[in-house]
Design an enzyme around this catalytic site. Sequence first.
Site, PDB file in Angstrom:
ATOM      1  CE1 TYR A  41       0.820   4.181  -4.434  1.00  0.00           C
ATOM      2  CE2 TYR A  41       1.336   2.520  -6.073  1.00  0.00           C
ATOM      3  CZ  TYR A  41       0.593   3.166  -5.129  1.00  0.00           C
ATOM      4  OH  TYR A  41      -0.303   2.366  -4.663  1.00  0.00           O
TER       5      TYR A  41
ATOM      6  CG  ASN B 133      -2.247   0.059 -11.267  1.00  0.00           C
ATOM      7  OD1 ASN B 133      -2.888   1.192 -11.622  1.00  0.00           O
ATOM      8  ND2 ASN B 133      -2.669  -0.581 -10.137  1.00  0.00           N
TER       9      ASN B 133
END
Length: 183
Positions: free
Chosen positions: A153, A146
């Site tokens: 993040y 991902n």
Amino acid sequence: MYLYFSSRDANIHIFNLYLHVKEIVYGGFLSKVFKCLHVTVDVINVCLDFFIDLEQDGFTKNPFFHGIIAEVPEQHRSKDGHTKVGYALYFYTYSSWKGRAVYMEDLYVMPEFRAKGIGKALMSKVAQLGLAAGCTQLNFAVLNWNKPSLNFYLSQGCFDVTSDMGYHCMRCEGDALEHLAQG
């Protein structure tokens, strides 16, 4: 608990999951999540017991988890008519090295609402709640394939403890868990 913020397309508010669990679990939002994840009807039927547990585990005197929902106004609802467009599921834990911590189990935003600030707002709210509870860290996992989420993040100042600290996420479940519990 409401958090209002502006995204590029709409005013979004985030509220406590407790207020809307029945609508989310039984009212179609999770079926949209399943559809996005390409989950079959057979899997959904197997999961119904899980969703009953989900309601019981999150909404008792001592809940196992907490959650927040991102909702858009009616005029900005999804193509399928949903106003609840994302959620974060989290719980509190403890680090023997760092003390109180918050673990974000899930952060999900419907694909058509991504890149509009909703995921960041949900994650920010989890961080705010963690800090208010005296937590010194926010932990979570992301699948290695991902890349968009991993990059998101990292752009928020997070770091990869697997590569930086050498931790591996381990799990024991099913028969192995039963066997381990027997001593």
